[in-house]
Write a protein that holds these residues in place. Structure first.
Motif, short mmCIF file in Angstrom:
data_model
loop_
_atom_site.label_atom_id
_atom_site.label_comp_id
_atom_site.label_asym_id
_atom_site.label_seq_id
_atom_site.Cartn_x
_atom_site.Cartn_y
_atom_site.Cartn_z
N TYR A 70 29.48 67.00 23.41
CA TYR A 70 29.15 65.85 23.57
C TYR A 70 28.89 65.34 25.27
CZ TYR A 70 29.92 60.37 23.88
OH TYR A 70 29.54 59.06 24.29
N GLY A 77 29.88 55.17 30.75
CA GLY A 77 30.14 56.57 29.64
C GLY A 77 29.08 55.80 28.20
N ASN A 94 25.64 50.78 23.76
CA ASN A 94 26.68 49.63 22.13
C ASN A 94 26.31 48.41 21.86
OD1 ASN A 94 30.05 50.80 21.36
ND2 ASN A 94 27.87 52.30 21.12
N TYR A 129 25.66 63.38 18.49
CA TYR A 129 26.03 62.38 17.61
C TYR A 129 26.53 62.65 15.93
CZ TYR A 129 25.49 59.51 21.22
OH TYR A 129 25.98 58.24 22.69
N GLU A 185 27.11 51.44 14.46
CA GLU A 185 27.13 51.61 15.22
C GLU A 185 25.79 52.33 16.07
OE1 GLU A 185 29.36 54.89 17.90
OE2 GLU A 185 30.28 53.44 19.24
N SER A 198 23.39 53.32 19.69
CA SER A 198 24.58 54.03 21.11
C SER A 198 22.97 54.01 21.66
CB SER A 198 24.71 55.76 21.04
OG SER A 198 24.54 55.94 22.33
C1 AVJ Z 1 31.24 54.98 23.64
C2 AVJ Z 1 29.62 53.99 22.77
C3 AVJ Z 1 29.69 55.61 24.56
O1 AVJ Z 1 27.38 55.74 22.24
O2 AVJ Z 1 28.19 58.11 22.75
C4 AVJ Z 1 30.45 58.68 20.35
C5 AVJ Z 1 30.40 55.93 21.36
N1 AVJ Z 1 29.97 56.94 18.89
N2 AVJ Z 1 30.21 58.76 19.16
C6 AVJ Z 1 28.63 57.11 22.60
C7 AVJ Z 1 30.35 56.98 20.66
C8 AVJ Z 1 30.04 58.15 18.69
C9 AVJ Z 1 29.70 55.81 22.16
N3 AVJ Z 1 30.11 54.91 23.67
#
Ligand code: AVJ
Length: 324
Positions: free
Chosen positions: A56, A161, A166, A206, A282, A284
């Motif tokens: 990440y 960030g 999102n 991810y 979610e 991204s």
């Molecule tokens: C907080 C929305 C920036 O989208 O990278 C990270 C959330 N979800 N790993 C992203 C997230 C899974 C993150 N954000």
């Protein structure tokens, strides 16, 4: 009596409540969930751990840009107040606050977050390390927090960030309209966005080898069960993510392992979750910074500066709100 340093706006607000949001989007086709449900106490804790993962790259890349650019950003934005949206524990913002103290001696820091533990940590950090900064936390969703912002105070809004990633196109437009309305003329916005890049790098971020992202995404169903009394069972679902090149977004799903009945007793309803059917927990989105700068002109936000890293993986964009 002293004022509280963290104000809660989560009660009695006119926005849709979390249970209603869940019941609306789970009956949409395809089924999906608004991202803010992910950030209960456990979810926020898991997200902080995700930020430390080797795969990440977002958090550490953004922090490195911010560390280098903080002085320039504060010099370009002559403000008294820094409002941070979705601040979490607000570690990265320290660079901006430090530059603010160096250049202007004092300031106000107003983080807005739906999660209280992060705000409390941030308040503690502020108290010990940045006593020149007045702390005014808001425990609220962004849209609720906007209403309580003083338009006459020169303010830098900070949204880091790639949290903007999102938002689907509809929420994106709603968010920037509300933000732009909440901004006074000559206020600034600092936006951190993850950029379109090699698919392998994106997908790895991810789908980490420790399974933390899977845990983070599936935790939303534990939270939903406690909110609405449903019977989602983590043993009967799995995590799946991929980069959708057409929409330029990572999509994070919960996939059903077997046909099952999901019940919502307090709403007197249920649905059948078929084997291999997916719930989009979610998204991204990934951005082209120049294109984003063009799009935000529509909301009276004009590009001022663009900072990036040596790989061009992440961008920090500074905008100025046009005078009406
Ligand atoms: C907080 C929305 C920036 O989208 O990278 C990270 C959330 N979800 N790993 C992203 C997230 C899974 C993150 N954000």
């Amino acid at each position: 009596m002293a004022e509280p340093s963290i104000w809660s706006l989560t009660e009695g607000h006119p926005e849709e409540d979390p249970a209603t949001s869940i019941m609306r989007t789970l009956w949409d086709q395809p089924r999906w969930l608004e991202a803010y449900h992910l950030y209960d106490d456990r979810g926020s804790e898991l997200f902080e751990q995700i930020c430390e993962l080797p795969e990440y790259y977002l958090t550490r890349t953004e922090e490195a840009i911010l560390e280098r650019a903080a002085g320039d950003i504060i010099a370009a934005a002559p403000v008294e107040c820094i409002v941070e949206l979705g601040a979490g524990s607000a570690k990265k913002t320290t660079h901006l606050l430090t530059a603010q103290i160096q250049q202007r001696k004092t300031g106000i820091f107003a983080p807005i977050d739906v999660s209280l533990p992060g705000l409390i940590l941030s308040r503690e950090f502020n108290r010990t390390h940045l006593p020149q900064i007045r702390f005014h936390g808001l425990h609220a969703r962004y849209e609720e927090g906007f209403a309580s912002i003083d338009k006459n105070l020169p303010t830098l809004f900070v949204f880091l960030g790639s949290t903007i990633g999102n938002f689907n196109p509809a929420s994106f437009v709603r968010f920037f309209s509300q933000l732009s309305d909440a901004m006074g003329p000559n206020d600034f916005l600092l936006l951190g966005v993850d950029r379109i890049k090699e698919i392998r790098v994106l997908e790895r971020a991810y789908a980490d080898s420790q399974g933390l992202t899977a845990e983070f995404i599936l935790n939303v169903f534990v939270h939903i069960n406690s909110l609405v009394g449903s019977n989602f069972d983590l043993a009967k679902m799995r995590y799946h993510s991929w980069y959708n090149p057409e929409w330029q977004q990572i999509e994070m799903y919960a996939v059903s392992n077997a046909a099952q009945e999901i019940r919502f007793p307090s709403f007197n309803t249920s649905f059948r979750w078929e084997k291999n059917d997916r719930i989009l927990a979610e998204i991204s989105r990934k951005f082209d910074p120049e294109r984003l700068q063009q799009q935000l002109r529509f909301f009276d936000l004009h590009p001022v500066r663009h900072f990036t890293d040596p790989n061009d993986w992440f961008s920090l964009l500074l905008f100025k709100r046009a005078a009406d």
